[in-house]
Design a protein around this motif. Structure first.
Motif, PDB file in Angstrom:
ATOM      1  N   THR A  83       0.470 -68.356 -29.298  1.00  0.00           N
ATOM      2  CA  THR A  83      -0.595 -67.774 -28.491  1.00  0.00           C
ATOM      3  C   THR A  83      -0.409 -68.188 -27.031  1.00  0.00           C
ATOM      4  O   THR A  83      -1.259 -67.909 -26.200  1.00  0.00           O
ATOM      5  N   GLY A  84       0.659 -68.900 -26.713  1.00  0.00           N
ATOM      6  CA  GLY A  84       1.018 -69.166 -25.310  1.00  0.00           C
ATOM      7  C   GLY A  84       1.446 -70.589 -25.001  1.00  0.00           C
ATOM      8  O   GLY A  84       2.420 -70.808 -24.288  1.00  0.00           O
ATOM      9  N   ASN A  85       0.725 -71.564 -25.514  1.00  0.00           N
ATOM     10  CA  ASN A  85       1.061 -72.947 -25.153  1.00  0.00           C
ATOM     11  C   ASN A  85       2.295 -73.470 -25.884  1.00  0.00           C
ATOM     12  O   ASN A  85       3.116 -74.171 -25.294  1.00  0.00           O
ATOM     13  N   THR A  86       2.418 -73.137 -27.151  1.00  0.00           N
ATOM     14  CA  THR A  86       3.608 -73.562 -27.890  1.00  0.00           C
ATOM     15  C   THR A  86       4.855 -72.971 -27.244  1.00  0.00           C
ATOM     16  O   THR A  86       5.877 -73.650 -27.096  1.00  0.00           O
ATOM     17  N   SER A  87       4.769 -71.700 -26.834  1.00  0.00           N
ATOM     18  CA  SER A  87       5.941 -71.066 -26.220  1.00  0.00           C
ATOM     19  C   SER A  87       6.288 -71.728 -24.897  1.00  0.00           C
ATOM     20  O   SER A  87       7.472 -71.921 -24.590  1.00  0.00           O
ATOM     21  N   ASN A 186      -4.311 -72.990 -35.478  1.00  0.00           N
ATOM     22  CA  ASN A 186      -3.392 -72.963 -36.619  1.00  0.00           C
ATOM     23  C   ASN A 186      -3.556 -74.227 -37.474  1.00  0.00           C
ATOM     24  O   ASN A 186      -2.878 -74.398 -38.482  1.00  0.00           O
ATOM     25  N   ALA A 187      -4.422 -75.127 -37.025  1.00  0.00           N
ATOM     26  CA  ALA A 187      -4.874 -76.319 -37.771  1.00  0.00           C
ATOM     27  C   ALA A 187      -3.844 -77.445 -37.854  1.00  0.00           C
ATOM     28  O   ALA A 187      -4.023 -78.392 -38.611  1.00  0.00           O
ATOM     29  N   GLY A 188      -2.804 -77.373 -37.034  1.00  0.00           N
ATOM     30  CA  GLY A 188      -1.822 -78.457 -37.008  1.00  0.00           C
ATOM     31  C   GLY A 188      -2.354 -79.702 -36.314  1.00  0.00           C
ATOM     32  O   GLY A 188      -2.152 -80.826 -36.792  1.00  0.00           O
ATOM     33  N   ASN A 189      -3.047 -79.513 -35.195  1.00  0.00           N
ATOM     34  CA  ASN A 189      -3.414 -80.672 -34.381  1.00  0.00           C
ATOM     35  C   ASN A 189      -4.451 -81.560 -35.057  1.00  0.00           C
ATOM     36  O   ASN A 189      -4.333 -82.777 -35.035  1.00  0.00           O
ATOM     37  N   ILE A 190      -5.444 -80.965 -35.704  1.00  0.00           N
ATOM     38  CA  ILE A 190      -6.452 -81.781 -36.406  1.00  0.00           C
ATOM     39  C   ILE A 190      -5.753 -82.602 -37.502  1.00  0.00           C
ATOM     40  O   ILE A 190      -6.078 -83.775 -37.724  1.00  0.00           O
ATOM     41  N   ALA A 237      -6.062 -68.935 -27.137  1.00  0.00           N
ATOM     42  CA  ALA A 237      -5.221 -70.008 -27.701  1.00  0.00           C
ATOM     43  C   ALA A 237      -5.482 -70.187 -29.194  1.00  0.00           C
ATOM     44  O   ALA A 237      -4.576 -70.522 -29.953  1.00  0.00           O
ATOM     45  N   ILE A 238      -6.721 -69.976 -29.619  1.00  0.00           N
ATOM     46  CA  ILE A 238      -7.094 -70.218 -31.018  1.00  0.00           C
ATOM     47  C   ILE A 238      -7.495 -68.911 -31.726  1.00  0.00           C
ATOM     48  O   ILE A 238      -8.269 -68.912 -32.675  1.00  0.00           O
ATOM     49  N   ARG A 239      -6.920 -67.828 -31.251  1.00  0.00           N
ATOM     50  CA  ARG A 239      -7.156 -66.508 -31.870  1.00  0.00           C
ATOM     51  C   ARG A 239      -6.200 -66.377 -33.060  1.00  0.00           C
ATOM     52  O   ARG A 239      -5.187 -65.711 -33.015  1.00  0.00           O
ATOM     53  N   ALA A 283     -10.584 -77.286 -18.169  1.00  0.00           N
ATOM     54  CA  ALA A 283      -9.771 -77.095 -19.379  1.00  0.00           C
ATOM     55  C   ALA A 283      -9.807 -75.620 -19.744  1.00  0.00           C
ATOM     56  O   ALA A 283     -10.713 -74.893 -19.343  1.00  0.00           O
ATOM     57  N   GLU A 284      -8.839 -75.169 -20.512  1.00  0.00           N
ATOM     58  CA  GLU A 284      -8.824 -73.748 -20.870  1.00  0.00           C
ATOM     59  C   GLU A 284      -9.902 -73.456 -21.928  1.00  0.00           C
ATOM     60  O   GLU A 284     -10.394 -74.373 -22.592  1.00  0.00           O
ATOM     61  N   PRO A 285     -10.278 -72.175 -22.109  1.00  0.00           N
ATOM     62  CA  PRO A 285     -11.375 -71.841 -23.027  1.00  0.00           C
ATOM     63  C   PRO A 285     -11.173 -72.391 -24.447  1.00  0.00           C
ATOM     64  O   PRO A 285     -12.116 -72.940 -25.040  1.00  0.00           O
ATOM     65  N   GLY A 286      -9.981 -72.270 -24.985  1.00  0.00           N
ATOM     66  CA  GLY A 286      -9.730 -72.783 -26.343  1.00  0.00           C
ATOM     67  C   GLY A 286     -10.055 -74.264 -26.453  1.00  0.00           C
ATOM     68  O   GLY A 286     -10.578 -74.728 -27.467  1.00  0.00           O
ATOM     69  N   SER A 287      -9.768 -75.007 -25.418  1.00  0.00           N
ATOM     70  CA  SER A 287     -10.066 -76.439 -25.393  1.00  0.00           C
ATOM     71  C   SER A 287     -11.556 -76.706 -25.411  1.00  0.00           C
ATOM     72  O   SER A 287     -12.023 -77.669 -26.022  1.00  0.00           O
ATOM     73  N   ALA A 288     -12.282 -75.863 -24.684  1.00  0.00           N
ATOM     74  CA  ALA A 288     -13.729 -76.079 -24.542  1.00  0.00           C
ATOM     75  C   ALA A 288     -14.449 -75.925 -25.877  1.00  0.00           C
ATOM     76  O   ALA A 288     -15.603 -76.352 -26.020  1.00  0.00           O
TER      77      ALA A 288
HETATM   78  N1  F0G Z   1      -6.064 -75.585 -28.056  1.00  0.00           N
HETATM   79  C1  F0G Z   1      -5.070 -74.962 -27.411  1.00  0.00           C
HETATM   80  C2  F0G Z   1      -5.121 -74.935 -25.922  1.00  0.00           C
HETATM   81  C3  F0G Z   1      -4.019 -74.354 -28.134  1.00  0.00           C
HETATM   82  O1  F0G Z   1      -3.054 -73.735 -27.474  1.00  0.00           O
HETATM   83  C4  F0G Z   1      -4.045 -74.403 -29.539  1.00  0.00           C
HETATM   84  C5  F0G Z   1      -2.991 -73.768 -30.330  1.00  0.00           C
HETATM   85  C6  F0G Z   1      -5.096 -75.084 -30.155  1.00  0.00           C
HETATM   86  C7  F0G Z   1      -6.081 -75.660 -29.385  1.00  0.00           C
HETATM   87  C8  F0G Z   1      -5.200 -75.189 -31.632  1.00  0.00           C
HETATM   88  O2  F0G Z   1      -4.305 -76.120 -32.149  1.00  0.00           O
HETATM   89  O3  F0G Z   1      -3.135 -74.603 -33.709  1.00  0.00           O
HETATM   90  O4  F0G Z   1      -2.893 -77.072 -33.879  1.00  0.00           O
HETATM   91  O5  F0G Z   1      -5.037 -75.967 -34.495  1.00  0.00           O
HETATM   92  N2  F0G Z   1      -2.087 -73.045 -29.824  1.00  0.00           N
HETATM   93  C9  F0G Z   1      -0.906 -72.528 -30.550  1.00  0.00           C
HETATM   94  C10 F0G Z   1       0.068 -71.898 -29.596  1.00  0.00           C
HETATM   95  C11 F0G Z   1      -1.238 -71.722 -31.724  1.00  0.00           C
HETATM   96  O6  F0G Z   1       0.834 -71.008 -30.004  1.00  0.00           O
HETATM   97  O7  F0G Z   1       0.119 -72.308 -28.451  1.00  0.00           O
HETATM   98  P1  F0G Z   1      -3.806 -75.937 -33.666  1.00  0.00           P
END
Ligand code: F0G
Length: 350
Positions: A83-87, A186-190, A237-239, A283-288
């Motif tokens: 979704t952008g950050n991994t890439s 994608n639930a990896g980080n938790i 990011a978390i779509r 922070a970006e929206p997904g982080s918030a």
């Molecule tokens: N926050 C951000 C900013 C992310 O980019 C992601 C995941 C998550 C939270 C969720 O983390 O997937 O481990 O549960 N981004 C991935 C990507 C999917 O492709 O950058 P997660």
């Protein structure tokens, strides 16, 4: 000098004499106390500002390990869906290591800053008319029969690297917090954080937090108990509608006596504006989603007053300038190039 994760945490990581000491000096991110929000909520709230990693997100922690191990195993090319950050992280560490990266992304759903990074770091970028889950399925299949190393978080080295953020939190606070709040995509980080807290507790007796994960409501597969074919949220990011580490995330929740809940786009955008405008942390929206979840959990009583809470801010706000401009309530005024007019306006504001 901070030497990066592989050197700083090698005793906790699957590294050996053949593992390259790849680094962009990732990790060692600040834990910032949110003074205003702590007072308003009646808790002791810190954020782990992962947006200060070299490519602006927590992905660097996992990617440095995944790319180092790929090189150790002789790979010349890494691939991921994103979704952008991994890439961005994959492209940066591949560039650093002198190998090629290939990234597959959902067309029109990657924030501008993240796309800019993939271009600049020299990835081969493939956009598809599909979502992240479909892109991930494709790269998983392709990596099985092609000579490319898959560096999505289904690669176990990713979680190994990402678990180091839990170590840092324990060192920064002196022990684990009562609650760890984290966005879930994608639930990896938790899953990585929970592994990290458990390992550090075993070695250093730093105790264990309750793991509170937050999905965006339009992409809350774990909360709903079924995959979502067409996930939607402002937090691109978390779509994600079918998290790859679904079961690991549920285990983190259950073993820690925590929870996984959904936050609406409105709650996400409120938290997004709040931490920037009241605390100076962008922070970006997904982080918030993590801070939105904390606010929700204090309101519904699942985080008691007085709790020590750490919310993970996974990515930098600069990643997504378009959402910032459209979500902001600030109006820009346009004035003639005339000092008296500018003075008049400023005196009106004061
Ligand atoms: N926050 C951000 C900013 C992310 O980019 C992601 C995941 C998550 C939270 C969720 O983390 O997937 O481990 O549960 N981004 C991935 C990507 C999917 O492709 O950058 P997660």
């Amino acid at each position: 000098m901070w030497k990066g994760l592989i050197q700083e945490y090698k005793e906790f990581l699957p590294v050996n004499d053949n593992t390259p000491l790849l680094t962009l000096h990732e990790g060692n991110t600040p834990l910032i106390h949110l003074d205003t929000l702590s007072k308003e909520l009646g808790i002791d709230l810190h954020v782990k500002y992962e947006g200060l990693n070299p490519t602006g997100s927590f992905k660097d922690r996992g990617m440095v390990m995944a790319v180092a191990k790929a090189i150790e195993e002789g790979s010349k090319c890494v691939i991921c869906a994103s979704t952008g950050n991994t890439s961005a992280a994959a492209a940066a560490y591949a560039a650093r290591a002198g190998i090629q990266s290939l990234v597959v992304i959902p067309k029109g759903k990657v924030a501008a800053g993240k796309l800019a990074q993939a271009y600049m770091y020299g990835a081969k970028i493939i956009e598809i008319d599909g979502n992240f889950d479909e892109a991930l399925q494709a790269v998983r299949d392709i990596s099985e029969t092609t000579d490319v190393a898959l560096v999505n978080s289904v690669n176990p080295y990713r979680l190994e690297g990402q678990k180091t953020a839990a170590f840092e939190i324990c060192d920064q606070l002196g022990q684990a917090p009562d609650v760890l709040a984290i966005p879930v995509g994608n639930a990896g980080n938790i899953s990585a954080y929970w592994k990290g807290f458990k390992e550090y507790n075993q070695k250093k007796g730093t105790a264990l937090p309750k793991m509170f994960g937050f999905e965006a409501e339009g992409a809350a597969a774990i909360v709903q108990g079924a995959p979502i074919a067409h996930p939607e949220t402002v937090a691109t990011a978390i779509r994600i509608g079918n998290p790859a580490s679904w079961h690991l995330a549920e285990a983190a929740r259950d073993e820690s006596n925590g929870k996984i809940a959904a936050v609406t786009d409105e709650e996400i955008l409120n938290a997004y504006r709040l931490i920037a405008s009241k605390e100076g942390v962008f922070a970006e929206p997904g982080s918030a989603a993590s801070v939105a979840g904390v606010i929700q959990s204090v309101a519904n009583g699942s985080i008691p007053k007085g709790s020590k809470v750490v919310a993970i801010l996974t990515g930098n706000g600069l990643k997504d300038p378009d959402t910032a401009v459209s979500a902001s309530t600030v109006d820009m005024v346009s004035l003639p190039n005339d000092e008296s007019k500018i003075r008049e306006y400023i005196e009106g504001v004061l």
